[in-house]
Motif scaffolding. Sequence first.
Motif, PDB file in Angstrom:
ATOM      1  N   SER A  34       1.067  -1.309  -0.016  1.00  0.00           N
ATOM      2  CA  SER A  34      -0.160  -0.323   0.129  1.00  0.00           C
ATOM      3  C   SER A  34       0.845   1.314  -0.176  1.00  0.00           C
ATOM      4  CB  SER A  34      -1.115  -0.156   1.115  1.00  0.00           C
ATOM      5  OG  SER A  34      -1.270  -1.375   1.691  1.00  0.00           O
ATOM      6  N   ASP A  35       2.074   1.607  -0.668  1.00  0.00           N
ATOM      7  CA  ASP A  35       3.264   2.524  -0.389  1.00  0.00           C
ATOM      8  C   ASP A  35       2.390   4.094  -1.166  1.00  0.00           C
ATOM      9  OD1 ASP A  35       5.445   0.886  -2.825  1.00  0.00           O
ATOM     10  OD2 ASP A  35       3.208   1.422  -3.000  1.00  0.00           O
ATOM     11  N   GLU A  36       1.240   3.344  -2.174  1.00  0.00           N
ATOM     12  CA  GLU A  36       1.156   4.635  -2.639  1.00  0.00           C
ATOM     13  C   GLU A  36      -0.118   4.995  -2.008  1.00  0.00           C
ATOM     14  OE1 GLU A  36       2.513   6.034  -5.452  1.00  0.00           O
ATOM     15  OE2 GLU A  36       3.835   4.024  -4.908  1.00  0.00           O
ATOM     16  N   ILE A  37      -0.045   4.922  -0.721  1.00  0.00           N
ATOM     17  CA  ILE A  37      -1.954   5.398   0.465  1.00  0.00           C
ATOM     18  C   ILE A  37      -1.513   6.461   0.670  1.00  0.00           C
ATOM     19  CG2 ILE A  37      -2.936   4.902   2.275  1.00  0.00           C
ATOM     20  CD1 ILE A  37      -3.646   2.168   1.284  1.00  0.00           C
ATOM     21  N   ASP A  38      -1.884   7.540  -0.060  1.00  0.00           N
ATOM     22  CA  ASP A  38      -1.714   9.032   0.970  1.00  0.00           C
ATOM     23  C   ASP A  38      -2.928   9.261   1.954  1.00  0.00           C
ATOM     24  OD1 ASP A  38      -1.214  11.738   1.609  1.00  0.00           O
ATOM     25  OD2 ASP A  38      -1.692  12.348   0.568  1.00  0.00           O
ATOM     26  N   VAL A  39      -2.460   8.754   3.628  1.00  0.00           N
ATOM     27  CA  VAL A  39      -3.355   8.820   4.332  1.00  0.00           C
ATOM     28  C   VAL A  39      -3.230  10.216   4.924  1.00  0.00           C
ATOM     29  CG1 VAL A  39      -3.449   7.943   6.400  1.00  0.00           C
ATOM     30  CG2 VAL A  39      -3.062   6.531   4.788  1.00  0.00           C
ATOM     31  N   PRO A  40      -4.600  11.467   4.848  1.00  0.00           N
ATOM     32  CA  PRO A  40      -4.565  12.532   5.824  1.00  0.00           C
ATOM     33  C   PRO A  40      -4.556  12.434   7.092  1.00  0.00           C
ATOM     34  CG  PRO A  40      -6.875  11.351   5.493  1.00  0.00           C
ATOM     35  CD  PRO A  40      -5.776  10.415   4.520  1.00  0.00           C
ATOM     36  N   ALA A  41      -3.809  13.723   7.723  1.00  0.00           N
ATOM     37  CA  ALA A  41      -3.463  13.680   8.922  1.00  0.00           C
ATOM     38  C   ALA A  41      -4.176  14.358   9.371  1.00  0.00           C
ATOM     39  CB  ALA A  41      -2.102  14.728   8.807  1.00  0.00           C
ATOM     40  N   GLY A  42      -4.246  14.150  10.967  1.00  0.00           N
ATOM     41  CA  GLY A  42      -4.967  14.233  11.990  1.00  0.00           C
ATOM     42  C   GLY A  42      -5.012  15.815  12.492  1.00  0.00           C
ATOM     43  N   THR A  43      -4.816  16.194  13.182  1.00  0.00           N
ATOM     44  CA  THR A  43      -5.122  17.379  14.462  1.00  0.00           C
ATOM     45  C   THR A  43      -4.667  17.540  15.316  1.00  0.00           C
ATOM     46  OG1 THR A  43      -6.813  19.830  15.278  1.00  0.00           O
ATOM     47  CG2 THR A  43      -7.382  17.085  15.338  1.00  0.00           C
ATOM     48  N   ASP A  44      -3.911  18.931  15.639  1.00  0.00           N
ATOM     49  CA  ASP A  44      -3.894  19.121  16.600  1.00  0.00           C
ATOM     50  C   ASP A  44      -4.350  19.776  18.240  1.00  0.00           C
ATOM     51  OD1 ASP A  44      -1.033  18.122  16.313  1.00  0.00           O
ATOM     52  OD2 ASP A  44      -0.041  19.860  15.819  1.00  0.00           O
ATOM     53  N   ASP A  45      -5.461  20.472  17.246  1.00  0.00           N
ATOM     54  CA  ASP A  45      -6.421  21.158  18.658  1.00  0.00           C
ATOM     55  C   ASP A  45      -7.705  19.530  18.908  1.00  0.00           C
ATOM     56  OD1 ASP A  45      -8.118  22.892  19.404  1.00  0.00           O
ATOM     57  OD2 ASP A  45      -8.794  23.271  17.903  1.00  0.00           O
ATOM     58  N   PRO A  46      -7.719  19.118  19.843  1.00  0.00           N
ATOM     59  CA  PRO A  46      -8.198  18.316  20.737  1.00  0.00           C
ATOM     60  C   PRO A  46      -9.723  18.636  20.399  1.00  0.00           C
ATOM     61  CG  PRO A  46      -6.727  18.553  22.605  1.00  0.00           C
ATOM     62  CD  PRO A  46      -6.542  19.203  20.673  1.00  0.00           C
ATOM     63  N   ASP A  47     -10.082  19.896  21.011  1.00  0.00           N
ATOM     64  CA  ASP A  47     -11.139  20.850  21.038  1.00  0.00           C
ATOM     65  C   ASP A  47     -11.656  20.847  19.794  1.00  0.00           C
ATOM     66  OD1 ASP A  47     -11.025  21.441  23.533  1.00  0.00           O
ATOM     67  OD2 ASP A  47     -10.120  23.297  22.700  1.00  0.00           O
ATOM     68  N   SER A  48     -10.806  20.335  18.563  1.00  0.00           N
ATOM     69  CA  SER A  48     -12.149  20.301  17.247  1.00  0.00           C
ATOM     70  C   SER A  48     -12.528  18.371  16.823  1.00  0.00           C
ATOM     71  CB  SER A  48     -11.117  20.427  16.433  1.00  0.00           C
ATOM     72  OG  SER A  48     -10.684  19.862  16.147  1.00  0.00           O
ATOM     73  N   LEU A  49     -13.021  17.867  18.013  1.00  0.00           N
ATOM     74  CA  LEU A  49     -13.103  16.698  17.654  1.00  0.00           C
ATOM     75  C   LEU A  49     -14.287  15.899  18.574  1.00  0.00           C
ATOM     76  CD1 LEU A  49      -9.679  14.223  17.813  1.00  0.00           C
ATOM     77  CD2 LEU A  49     -11.172  14.863  15.643  1.00  0.00           C
ATOM     78  N   PRO A  50     -15.241  15.322  18.140  1.00  0.00           N
ATOM     79  CA  PRO A  50     -16.361  15.483  18.894  1.00  0.00           C
ATOM     80  C   PRO A  50     -15.836  14.976  20.427  1.00  0.00           C
ATOM     81  CG  PRO A  50     -16.263  13.757  17.459  1.00  0.00           C
ATOM     82  CD  PRO A  50     -15.406  14.835  17.141  1.00  0.00           C
ATOM     83  N   GLU A  51     -16.833  15.355  21.459  1.00  0.00           N
ATOM     84  CA  GLU A  51     -16.538  15.207  22.495  1.00  0.00           C
ATOM     85  C   GLU A  51     -17.173  13.041  22.963  1.00  0.00           C
ATOM     86  OE1 GLU A  51     -16.762  14.920  27.170  1.00  0.00           O
ATOM     87  OE2 GLU A  51     -15.385  15.490  25.213  1.00  0.00           O
ATOM     88  N   ARG A  52     -18.056  13.313  21.940  1.00  0.00           N
ATOM     89  CA  ARG A  52     -18.810  11.833  21.855  1.00  0.00           C
ATOM     90  C   ARG A  52     -17.545  10.949  20.924  1.00  0.00           C
ATOM     91  NH1 ARG A  52     -24.805  13.306  20.707  1.00  0.00           N
ATOM     92  NH2 ARG A  52     -24.094  13.615  18.378  1.00  0.00           N
ATOM     93  N   GLN A  53     -17.199   9.526  21.785  1.00  0.00           N
ATOM     94  CA  GLN A  53     -16.341   8.693  20.935  1.00  0.00           C
ATOM     95  C   GLN A  53     -17.437   8.125  19.916  1.00  0.00           C
ATOM     96  OE1 GLN A  53     -13.412   6.610  23.070  1.00  0.00           O
ATOM     97  NE2 GLN A  53     -14.800   6.908  24.949  1.00  0.00           N
ATOM     98  N   HIS A  54     -17.851   7.891  20.206  1.00  0.00           N
ATOM     99  CA  HIS A  54     -18.878   6.952  18.976  1.00  0.00           C
ATOM    100  C   HIS A  54     -19.560   7.984  17.742  1.00  0.00           C
ATOM    101  CE1 HIS A  54     -22.275   8.544  22.236  1.00  0.00           C
ATOM    102  NE2 HIS A  54     -22.788   8.226  21.247  1.00  0.00           N
ATOM    103  N   ALA A  55     -19.156   9.420  18.390  1.00  0.00           N
ATOM    104  CA  ALA A  55     -19.804  10.099  17.056  1.00  0.00           C
ATOM    105  C   ALA A  55     -18.128   9.905  15.387  1.00  0.00           C
ATOM    106  CB  ALA A  55     -19.854  12.042  17.402  1.00  0.00           C
ATOM    107  N   TRP A  56     -18.875   8.941  15.059  1.00  0.00           N
ATOM    108  CA  TRP A  56     -18.674   8.812  13.503  1.00  0.00           C
ATOM    109  C   TRP A  56     -19.530   9.297  12.456  1.00  0.00           C
ATOM    110  CZ3 TRP A  56     -16.707   3.430  13.627  1.00  0.00           C
ATOM    111  CH2 TRP A  56     -15.747   2.847  14.896  1.00  0.00           C
ATOM    112  N   ASN A  57     -20.742   9.125  12.082  1.00  0.00           N
ATOM    113  CA  ASN A  57     -21.269   9.735  10.907  1.00  0.00           C
ATOM    114  C   ASN A  57     -21.331  10.489  10.557  1.00  0.00           C
ATOM    115  OD1 ASN A  57     -22.363   7.170  11.925  1.00  0.00           O
ATOM    116  ND2 ASN A  57     -23.982   7.886  12.397  1.00  0.00           N
TER     117      ASN A  57
END
Length: 420
Positions: A34-57
């Motif tokens: 899979s060496d051609e896959i470009d995986v997007p990076a995450g975030t350094d700001d935890p507050d930008s992520l949902p408080e609910r772990q199960h918030a995927w949709n």
Amino acid sequence: MTLPDRSALSRRDYLRTLVAIGGATALSACVSESDEIDVPAGTDDPDSLPERQHAWNDTLTRDDDGNVKPPEHHVLVPLSLVGEPTDERRAQLEDALRTLERAYEWSNDGLVFTIGYTPAYFDRFDEPLPESVALPNPEPLAAGEDPAFDEFDAVLHLASDHSQVVLEAEEGLFGDHDELNGIEIETDLSGVFDRLEDQRRTGFVGAGLPAEHTDLSGVPDSIPEDAPFFMGFRSGFADSQATEDRVTIEDGPFAGATTQHIESLDLQLRTWFEQDSQSMRVRKLFSPAHADDDRVGEVGENLSASNGLTDERIDATAADARTRGVVGHAQKAARARDDDGPPLLRRDFNTVDGDAPGVHFLALQRSIDDFVRTREAMTGADLDVMPANNGILSYIFVTRRGNYLLPPRSLRALPRANPQ
């Protein structure tokens, strides 16, 4: 560790097999593939992520009908706590999980994950869980069941469209890989959790993937080529699923949490596909009326964002059992709906763990009682119908079961039984 013969497998099936094997050698082979896959990076700001772990949709992709498309690769990593929960171990666990969030975007292309805790984990505390959390020990839920129970401390669910990502995340968390998507790992789970590799579970979702496993003795050649699930039909219709709001605990110190139930099921696919006609499979999985009116199609392509079960058809469940001699699995389970709609949000996936076809049935709900109520409705012990025509009960066999609490993100690192 012996890797599979690359020449004998499609690329998708090879990657799926590497996830099932796990470990550093499988990860290395996966990276090479899979060496051609470009995986997007995450975030350094935890507050930008949902408080609910199960918030995927909101961040997962959707199909043309608006149904959430689950990630293709899944790993359930069972965890046993080393020592007792301490503030030092809490900080270490949180740092390790933050590393995942910095490394990978919260999406199908990156990584979504949850960590959930069993009743056995919370039993170590003097205080009980608050009344707003209903988390009983798992138990048999139907006559003849004798499943093993998840009695370890926690489970980590890793999911991504990329096999490399779930393997890299797992190995990085346990000290067997140096970086995650280019980010150096400074904190792992060493000294916090032991990984119970003999109870590790893996799986996959995707049109055509089940049909790539006809080399297994339990998977017949007659499985539809485009089926995304082993039973042959689409699942996860948006209008037939609970919303993330519906399954979220609203009150108390664990507001923002949810409960998770995981069942491992063996499937009797040869009997399902070779004994019954397509019409009878539709009757048993959906309802007799679905077959009469040709509502489903070969793999469910005629259904859009709903499984097509109206209030009329749900109310007719007992009558269909009595007068038609057959009743649908979805039809029975839908009797557990209430004024807020379906109580369960399903995120289950196919598996060939143990070289046999199965399903890891993963459901989120506000209370485990919601799952039990739905499971009882699906079992249909109250219906006047012969066992072979009582939905799909004759084709599924529960081998393992566990209940979990998924705390909100702010409490996910070794929570106390009552954080207040």
